[in-house]
Design a protein around this motif. Structure first.
Motif, PDB file in Angstrom:
ATOM      1  N   UNK A 154       3.404-103.277 -45.269  1.00  0.00           N
ATOM      2  CA  UNK A 154       2.217-102.586 -45.763  1.00  0.00           C
ATOM      3  C   UNK A 154       1.885-103.171 -47.068  1.00  0.00           C
ATOM      4  N   UNK A 155       2.895-103.399 -47.849  1.00  0.00           N
ATOM      5  CA  UNK A 155       2.729-104.278 -49.170  1.00  0.00           C
ATOM      6  C   UNK A 155       2.083-105.704 -49.091  1.00  0.00           C
ATOM      7  N   UNK A 156       2.446-106.326 -48.221  1.00  0.00           N
ATOM      8  CA  UNK A 156       1.880-107.841 -47.708  1.00  0.00           C
ATOM      9  C   UNK A 156       0.618-107.587 -47.177  1.00  0.00           C
ATOM     10  N   UNK A 157       0.321-106.411 -46.404  1.00  0.00           N
ATOM     11  CA  UNK A 157      -0.854-106.266 -45.810  1.00  0.00           C
ATOM     12  C   UNK A 157      -1.984-105.861 -46.683  1.00  0.00           C
ATOM     13  N   UNK A 158      -1.726-105.319 -47.708  1.00  0.00           N
ATOM     14  CA  UNK A 158      -2.686-104.755 -48.648  1.00  0.00           C
ATOM     15  C   UNK A 158      -2.957-105.938 -49.823  1.00  0.00           C
ATOM     16  N   UNK A 159      -1.808-106.686 -49.899  1.00  0.00           N
ATOM     17  CA  UNK A 159      -1.917-107.701 -51.299  1.00  0.00           C
ATOM     18  C   UNK A 159      -3.055-108.288 -51.354  1.00  0.00           C
ATOM     19  N   UNK A 160      -3.792-109.022 -50.200  1.00  0.00           N
ATOM     20  CA  UNK A 160      -5.044-109.679 -50.386  1.00  0.00           C
ATOM     21  C   UNK A 160      -6.193-108.357 -51.006  1.00  0.00           C
ATOM     22  N   UNK A 161      -6.374-107.552 -50.694  1.00  0.00           N
ATOM     23  CA  UNK A 161      -7.334-106.483 -51.027  1.00  0.00           C
ATOM     24  C   UNK A 161      -6.987-106.402 -52.441  1.00  0.00           C
TER      25      UNK A 161
ATOM     26  N   UNK B 102       3.534-106.644 -59.253  1.00  0.00           N
ATOM     27  CA  UNK B 102       3.854-107.342 -58.140  1.00  0.00           C
ATOM     28  C   UNK B 102       3.524-106.809 -56.964  1.00  0.00           C
ATOM     29  N   UNK B 103       3.799-107.533 -55.820  1.00  0.00           N
ATOM     30  CA  UNK B 103       3.146-107.019 -54.704  1.00  0.00           C
ATOM     31  C   UNK B 103       3.817-105.630 -54.287  1.00  0.00           C
ATOM     32  N   UNK B 104       5.064-105.538 -54.094  1.00  0.00           N
ATOM     33  CA  UNK B 104       5.749-104.376 -53.708  1.00  0.00           C
ATOM     34  C   UNK B 104       5.504-103.132 -54.883  1.00  0.00           C
ATOM     35  N   UNK B 105       5.613-103.421 -56.036  1.00  0.00           N
ATOM     36  CA  UNK B 105       5.397-102.657 -56.852  1.00  0.00           C
ATOM     37  C   UNK B 105       3.795-102.153 -56.961  1.00  0.00           C
ATOM     38  N   UNK B 106       2.790-102.609 -56.692  1.00  0.00           N
ATOM     39  CA  UNK B 106       1.665-102.377 -56.672  1.00  0.00           C
ATOM     40  C   UNK B 106       1.585-101.329 -55.415  1.00  0.00           C
ATOM     41  N   UNK B 107       2.142-101.649 -54.371  1.00  0.00           N
ATOM     42  CA  UNK B 107       1.899-100.725 -53.211  1.00  0.00           C
ATOM     43  C   UNK B 107       2.668 -99.535 -53.594  1.00  0.00           C
ATOM     44  N   UNK B 108       3.918 -99.470 -54.231  1.00  0.00           N
ATOM     45  CA  UNK B 108       4.616 -98.261 -54.522  1.00  0.00           C
ATOM     46  C   UNK B 108       3.591 -97.385 -55.216  1.00  0.00           C
TER      47      UNK B 108
END
Length: 168
Positions: A46-53, A68-74
């Motif tokens: 999911x973190x990779x999926x939302x990264x472009x947004x 970062x990507x995973x931290x932002x997702x968290x």
């Protein structure tokens, strides 16, 4: 005294004047969405999926830069799970009814801005905007309905002239 007076103007959306009990469907659908999507934010998929947004958004790109990507997702996952919790508590407490609906509406207002900042929303093969791609365009478009559901709950949670329902 003011907070007590304002508290008296708040209500649980589906327990307002008239027949608003059907709003419970919106509340619990939003709860499922926020629980599911919020929990998914703790996965690398999911973190990779939302990264472009996130990376291209003028509103939330700072999350990616800072965490970062995973931290932002968290961070987004925590916000989404908090929104779900507020919506759940809102079925029992007027203040949380307003808070959960407002958090939900803010979420979808932000995600709808991704239409303007995410690459690939307009479908070039179909002539560009207003033709939108299946992903990410059509994926984002569903947030318009979720925003409307959130606003219905929000407005029903605050007594005012927009609730023009006659008491029987």
């Amino acid at each position: 005294m003011t907070s007590v007076r304002n508290q008296g103007r708040l209500q649980i959306a589906e327990k307002g004047a008239g027949s608003l009990y059907f709003l419970a469907l919106l509340r619990w659908a939003l709860v499922v969405i926020f629980l599911w999507f919020g929990a998914m934010k703790f996965t690398a998929y999911e973190a990779a999926g939302i990264a472009p947004f996130i990376e291209h958004s003028p509103i939330v790109s700072w999350l990616h830069a800072l965490f970062g990507t995973q931290g932002a997702s968290y961070v987004i996952g925590i916000i989404e799970l908090s929104t779900a919790a507020a919506l759940i508590l809102g079925a029992f407490r007027p203040t949380f009814s307003v808070l959960g609906a407002a958090m939900s509406a803010a979420t979808y207002l932000i995600t709808l801005t991704f239409f303007l900042s995410t690459l690939g929303v307009a479908e070039a093969a179909a002539g560009g905007f207003p033709a939108i791609s299946a992903a990410p365009g059509q994926f984002l478009l569903k947030d318009l309905v979720l925003l409307a559901a959130s606003l219905c709950l929000l407005f029903a949670s605050i007594r005012g002239p927009w609730l023009n329902v006659r008491k029987s």
